[in-house]
Design an enzyme around this catalytic site. Structure first.
Site, PDB file in Angstrom:
ATOM      1  N   TRP A   1       0.811  -1.226   0.000  1.00 35.01           N
ATOM      2  CA  TRP A   1       0.000   0.000   0.000  1.00 35.01           C
ATOM      3  C   TRP A   1       0.843   1.273   0.000  1.00 35.01           C
ATOM      4  CZ3 TRP A   1       1.720   2.567   4.167  1.00 35.01           C
ATOM      5  CH2 TRP A   1       2.252   1.806   5.216  1.00 35.01           C
ATOM      6  N   ASN A   2       2.159   1.183   0.254  1.00 29.08           N
ATOM      7  CA  ASN A   2       2.896   2.441   0.484  1.00 29.08           C
ATOM      8  C   ASN A   2       3.180   3.229  -0.794  1.00 29.08           C
ATOM      9  OD1 ASN A   2       4.787   0.548  -0.272  1.00 29.08           O
ATOM     10  ND2 ASN A   2       6.335   1.198   1.204  1.00 29.08           N
TER      11      ASN A   2
ATOM     12  N   GLY B   1       6.607  -6.387  -0.481  1.00 31.65           N
ATOM     13  CA  GLY B   1       5.878  -6.353   0.788  1.00 31.65           C
ATOM     14  C   GLY B   1       6.798  -6.742   1.919  1.00 31.65           C
ATOM     15  N   SER B   2       6.209  -7.222   2.986  1.00 34.76           N
ATOM     16  CA  SER B   2       6.999  -7.528   4.180  1.00 34.76           C
ATOM     17  C   SER B   2       7.803  -8.814   3.999  1.00 34.76           C
ATOM     18  CB  SER B   2       6.065  -7.673   5.377  1.00 34.76           C
ATOM     19  OG  SER B   2       5.181  -8.754   5.161  1.00 34.76           O
TER      20      SER B   2
ATOM     21  N   LYS C   1      -2.657  -8.275  -7.963  1.00 31.30           N
ATOM     22  CA  LYS C   1      -3.444  -8.157  -6.740  1.00 31.30           C
ATOM     23  C   LYS C   1      -2.833  -7.036  -5.910  1.00 31.30           C
ATOM     24  CE  LYS C   1      -3.299  -9.350  -2.649  1.00 31.30           C
ATOM     25  NZ  LYS C   1      -3.834  -8.085  -2.112  1.00 31.30           N
ATOM     26  N   PRO C   2      -3.452  -5.845  -5.965  1.00 25.52           N
ATOM     27  CA  PRO C   2      -2.910  -4.738  -5.178  1.00 25.52           C
ATOM     28  C   PRO C   2      -3.246  -4.929  -3.702  1.00 25.52           C
ATOM     29  CG  PRO C   2      -4.941  -4.061  -6.262  1.00 25.52           C
ATOM     30  CD  PRO C   2      -4.659  -5.477  -6.703  1.00 25.52           C
TER      31      PRO C   2
ATOM     32  N   GLU D   1      10.830  -8.207  -3.297  1.00 28.22           N
ATOM     33  CA  GLU D   1      11.377  -6.956  -2.760  1.00 28.22           C
ATOM     34  C   GLU D   1      10.752  -6.791  -1.380  1.00 28.22           C
ATOM     35  OE1 GLU D   1      11.644  -3.664  -1.387  1.00 28.22           O
ATOM     36  OE2 GLU D   1      10.567  -2.764  -3.082  1.00 28.22           O
ATOM     37  N   LEU D   2      11.531  -7.064  -0.339  1.00 26.79           N
ATOM     38  CA  LEU D   2      10.971  -7.202   1.011  1.00 26.79           C
ATOM     39  C   LEU D   2      11.384  -6.038   1.915  1.00 26.79           C
ATOM     40  CD1 LEU D   2      11.570 -11.069   1.219  1.00 26.79           C
ATOM     41  CD2 LEU D   2       9.599  -9.820   0.296  1.00 26.79           C
TER      42      LEU D   2
ATOM     43  N   GLU E   1      12.017  -2.493  11.349  1.00 31.51           N
ATOM     44  CA  GLU E   1      11.428  -1.362  10.634  1.00 31.51           C
ATOM     45  C   GLU E   1      10.358  -0.700  11.495  1.00 31.51           C
ATOM     46  OE1 GLU E   1      10.852  -1.707   5.905  1.00 31.51           O
ATOM     47  OE2 GLU E   1       9.972  -3.357   6.982  1.00 31.51           O
TER      48      GLU E   1
ATOM     49  N   CYS F   1      10.185   1.318   2.195  1.00 36.02           N
ATOM     50  CA  CYS F   1      11.097   0.236   2.566  1.00 36.02           C
ATOM     51  C   CYS F   1      12.552   0.671   2.478  1.00 36.02           C
ATOM     52  CB  CYS F   1      10.838  -0.997   1.715  1.00 36.02           C
ATOM     53  SG  CYS F   1      10.733  -0.634  -0.019  1.00 36.02           S
TER      54      CYS F   1
HETATM   55  P1  ADP Z   1       2.474  -4.260   3.533  1.00 34.29           P
HETATM   56  O1  ADP Z   1       1.929  -4.201   4.917  1.00 34.29           O
HETATM   57  O2  ADP Z   1       3.686  -3.457   3.309  1.00 34.29           O
HETATM   58  O3  ADP Z   1       1.412  -4.080   2.488  1.00 34.29           O
HETATM   59  P2  ADP Z   1       2.373  -7.125   3.420  1.00 34.29           P
HETATM   60  O4  ADP Z   1       3.508  -8.056   3.270  1.00 34.29           O
HETATM   61  O5  ADP Z   1       1.491  -7.290   4.592  1.00 34.29           O
HETATM   62  O6  ADP Z   1       3.065  -5.708   3.368  1.00 34.29           O
HETATM   63  O7  ADP Z   1       1.472  -7.171   2.129  1.00 34.29           O
HETATM   64  C1  ADP Z   1       1.968  -6.977   0.827  1.00 34.29           C
HETATM   65  C2  ADP Z   1       0.992  -7.573  -0.152  1.00 34.29           C
HETATM   66  O8  ADP Z   1       0.925  -8.975   0.075  1.00 34.29           O
HETATM   67  C3  ADP Z   1      -0.441  -7.048  -0.020  1.00 34.29           C
HETATM   68  O9  ADP Z   1      -1.008  -6.929  -1.313  1.00 34.29           O
HETATM   69  C4  ADP Z   1      -1.110  -8.147   0.751  1.00 34.29           C
HETATM   70  O10 ADP Z   1      -2.500  -8.207   0.505  1.00 34.29           O
HETATM   71  C5  ADP Z   1      -0.418  -9.364   0.144  1.00 34.29           C
HETATM   72  N1  ADP Z   1      -0.529 -10.592   0.945  1.00 34.29           N
HETATM   73  C6  ADP Z   1      -0.498 -10.731   2.275  1.00 34.29           C
HETATM   74  N2  ADP Z   1      -0.676 -12.023   2.629  1.00 34.29           N
HETATM   75  C7  ADP Z   1      -0.825 -12.727   1.476  1.00 34.29           C
HETATM   76  C8  ADP Z   1      -1.055 -14.102   1.140  1.00 34.29           C
HETATM   77  N3  ADP Z   1      -1.184 -15.034   2.088  1.00 34.29           N
HETATM   78  N4  ADP Z   1      -1.163 -14.446  -0.168  1.00 34.29           N
HETATM   79  C9  ADP Z   1      -1.038 -13.518  -1.133  1.00 34.29           C
HETATM   80  N5  ADP Z   1      -0.831 -12.217  -0.882  1.00 34.29           N
HETATM   81  C10 ADP Z   1      -0.712 -11.810   0.394  1.00 34.29           C
END
Ligand code: ADP
Length: 495
Positions: free
Chosen positions: A166-167, A243-244, A190-191, A265-266, A399, A299
Site C-alpha cells: 500500500w505504500n 511487501g513484508s 493483486k494490489p 522486494e521485502l 522497521e 522500505c
Molecule cells: P504491507 O503491509 O507493506 O502491504 P504485506 O507483506 O502485509 O506488506 O502485504 C503486501 C501484499 O501482500 C499485499 O497486497 C497483501 O495483501 C499481500 N498478501 C499478504 N498475505 C498474502 C497471502 N497469504 N497471499 C497472497 N498475498 C498476500
C-alpha cells in the site's frame, strides 16, 4: 462513497469525480460473483471512500484464464508494438496525473505533492520498459562442432502474478508491469487491499491505451484466498512481490509448489551514516527527504542514523530544527509534508518502538507523541528525533515504518560499517562523506543492494532496485528488470 453495485466503469476516466471500483478481468469491469466487497478508507479522515469487490476462487481463476489465453498473441507482437502501448499508458498517466494523485492521497494519505511525484515516477517505469523491451537480445555462440550452431533466445516467462503493498500504490505496480509487459508476459495484479483504487485506475488507463483484453487483469480481495489460487495454478509461472519479509517468506514457500520464478522486494532497515568530512547541509536535507517521505513508510527510508563524533552536535541540531519545521496534516491540503500513518496498527507500532527506546534510556528530543490535527482521524504521529539509540532497542533492529529518526554516535569508520551491516536486512544504505577514497571503500563494504553515496533518493527507473539478505532478491528497474520476466532458451542446431 462509491460502491461495488454502481456501474461506473464505462465513463471516461478523466471525468470529474470518476473512480473505478470494479475488477478488471479479460477487458471487462466486473464485481464479485457473491457481491462481497472490501472497504477502502481515507486514513486521514477515517472515512470509507469506496467499496471494491472482494473476489474469490472463481474470479481469480477467470483472471488467470484470461492472462493464459492472451499470452501467445501478446508475446507474438513485436517489442515495438508492445512498447507503443506501454508508452501510451505512460502518457495517459501523465495526462491524468492530478486526478490520480488526488485518488492516491485519498486512499493512502501521502501529501499531494508526493502523490504527484509518484505518478510521474510510476509512469517512468512504463516509458523505460517501452524502450528497453526492444533491446531484449539473444546470442549466437561459437559452437563446438563445425556443423552446429548455438542460438540463445529470450522468451517471456509467461503468466505473472503481481502482488503489491500500500505504500506506493501506483509505482509498485508499474515497476513490475512495465518490464513484464515489455518482455511479453501477461499479468494478474493483486494490489494491497488498503489501496486498490490507484491500481484499478491504472487498469482503466491500460484499457484506454489499447492494451489487449486479458493482458492486464486486476483483482481485489482477501489476500490469502487469492494467493492460494494463484499458487495452486500451474499456468502461473512467476510471482513478483513487494511487501513484508514475513509475507514474502510465506509466499516463497507456497510458490515452491509450482517452482515459480520469484522476484521478492521485502523489508529494509536502512542505516544512514554521516562522517566528519560530510557536507552537513547536504546530509540533513537528504535525511529529511529520506526519513520523512511518506511519513517514513517506505522500505528504503533511513531507519537509524549514525553520526561521527566530530559533527554529531552540528548534525543533530540542524536535523532537529528541520524536523520541527515539518508540517503535519491531511495530505490533501497543499503544503502538508507529513500525512497520516496508514492505519491504527501502524500508529501503535510506532508508539511501541518509541516507548521501547525510552525504556532503554533514549532521549526523545523532538516529537515522540501523536498529534491531532483538527477534524482528522487519530492517525498522525509527530516527526520525531531520538538521541542515544543503542543496539538493544527494537527500533535499532526492526522497521518502524513511521516518522521516527533515532540517532547514535560513532568514532571510527570501521565501527560505522559494522553497525550498518549488523542487520538481517540488506535493501538500502546511505552515507555522507566528501573523501573520495572513503566513498568507494564504504560503498563497497556496505552489505546492501542499494547504496546512496551523498544521496538520499536513489530510486529511479533506469537503476536496479532490490536487496540482499532478508530484503529479498531480484532487481526492478533498468535493463536488469527485463531478466526477471524473460527466460533463456538455448537452441542447439545441427546443420
Ligand atoms: P504491507 O503491509 O507493506 O502491504 P504485506 O507483506 O502485509 O506488506 O502485504 C503486501 C501484499 O501482500 C499485499 O497486497 C497483501 O495483501 C499481500 N498478501 C499478504 N498475505 C498474502 C497471502 N497469504 N497471499 C497472497 N498475498 C498476500
Amino acid at each position: 462513497m462509491v460502491g461495488v453495485g454502481i456501474a461506473v466503469g464505462r465513463r471516461a476516466p478523466q471525468e470529474e469525480g470518476h473512480v473505478q471500483i470494479q475488477n478488471l478481468i479479460d477487458g471487462a469491469w466486473v464485481g464479485a460473483s457473491d457481491s462481497s466487497s472490501l472497504r477502502v478508507v481515507n486514513p486521514a479522515r477515517d472515512e470509507v471512500i469506496a467499496e471494491v469487490p472482494s473476489v474469490g476462487v472463481a474470479e481469480t481463476r477467470s483472471a488467470i484464464d484470461a492472462a493464459w489465453r492472451a499470452r501467445v498473441a501478446w508475446a507474438s507482437r513485436t517489442a515495438g508494438e508492445r512498447g507503443d502501448l506501454l508508452s501510451a499508458l505512460a502518457g495517459l498517466m501523465h495526462r491524468d496525473a492530478d486526478r490520480l494523485a488526488a485518488l492516491m492521497t485519498s486512499e493512502q494519505g501521502k501529501p499531494l505533492a508526493e502523490a504527484r511525484g509518484e505518478i510521474a515516477y510510476a509512469a517512468s517505469f512504463l516509458s523505460w520498459a517501452a524502450e528497453e523491451g526492444k533491446r531484449l537480445t539473444g546470442d549466437i555462440i561459437p559452437a563446438s562442432a563445425p556443423d552446429k550452431r548455438i542460438l540463445v533466445l529470450r522468451q517471456p516467462v509467461g503468466v505473472t502474478a503481481i502482488i503489491t503493498p500500500w505504500n506506493f500504490p501506483a509505482a509498485m505496480i508499474t515497476r513490475k508491469l512495465g518490464p513484464a509487459l515489455a518482455a511479453g508476459c501477461t499479468v494478474v495484479i493483486k494490489p494491497s487491499e488498503l489501496t486498490p483504487l490507484s491500481a484499478l485506475a491504472i487498469g482503466e488507463l491500460a484499457c484506454e491505451a489499447g492494451i489487449p483484453d486479458g493482458v492486464v487483469n486486476i483483482i481485489t480481495g482477501e489476500a490469502g484466498a487469492i494467493g492460494d489460487v494463484l499458487f495452486d495454478d500451474d499456468r502461473v509461472r512467476k510471482l513478483s512481490f513487494t511487501g513484508s519479509t514475513r509475507v514474502g517468506q510465506m509466499l516463497m514457500s507456497k510458490a515452491s509448489k509450482n517452482l515459480l520464478r520469484l522476484s521478492l522486494e521485502l523489508g529494509g532497515h536502512a542505516p544512514f551514516l554521516v562522517f566528519d568530512d560530510a557536507d552537513i547541509g547536504q546530509a540533513v536535507g537528504a535525511a529529511i527527504a529520506c526519513k520523512f517521505r511518506n511519513a517514513g513508510q517506505t522500505c528504503i527510508c533511513a531507519n537509524r542514523f549514525y553520526v561521527q563524533d566530530g559533527v554529531y552536535d552540528e548534525f543533530a541540531a540542524r536535523f532537529a530544527e528541520a524536523i520541527e519545521n515539518l508540517t503535519v496534516g491531511d495530505g490533501a491540503r497543499e503544503g502538508v509534508q507529513v500525512g497520516p500513518l496508514i492505519n491504527d496498527a501502524a500508529v501503535e507500532k510506532v508508539e511501541s518502538h518509541v516507548a521501547d527506546a525510552r525504556s532503554h534510556g533514549a532521549k526523545v528530543t523532538v516529537g515522540g507523541k501523536r498529534v491531532h490535527p483538527k477534524g482528522l482521524a487519530d492517525r498522525f504521529y509527530a516527526p520525531t528525533l531520538i538521541k542515544g539509540m543503542t543496539p538493544d532497542m527494537v527500533l535499532a533492529r526492526e522497521e518502524t515504518f513511521g516518522p521516527v529518526a533515532p540517532v547514535a554516535r560513532f568514532t571510527e569508520e570501521r565501527e560505522a560499517i559494522e553497525l550498518a551491516n549488523a542487520s538481517e536486512y540488506g535493501l538500502a544504505a546511505y552515507f555522507f562523506t566528501r573523501d573520495a577514497s572513503r566513498l568507494m571503500r564504504v560503498a563497497e563494504a556496505l552489505e546492501y543492494g542499494i547504496v546512496g553515496a551523498n544521496d538520499g533518493g536513489p530510486s529511479t527507473a533506469q537503476a536496479p532496485f532490490g536487496g540482499v539478505k532478508h530484503s529479498g532478491f531480484g532487481r526492478e528497474g533498468g535493463r536488469y528488470a527485463m531478466d526477471e520476466y524473460s527466460e533463456i532458451k538455448y537452441i542447439s542446431w545441427q546443420l
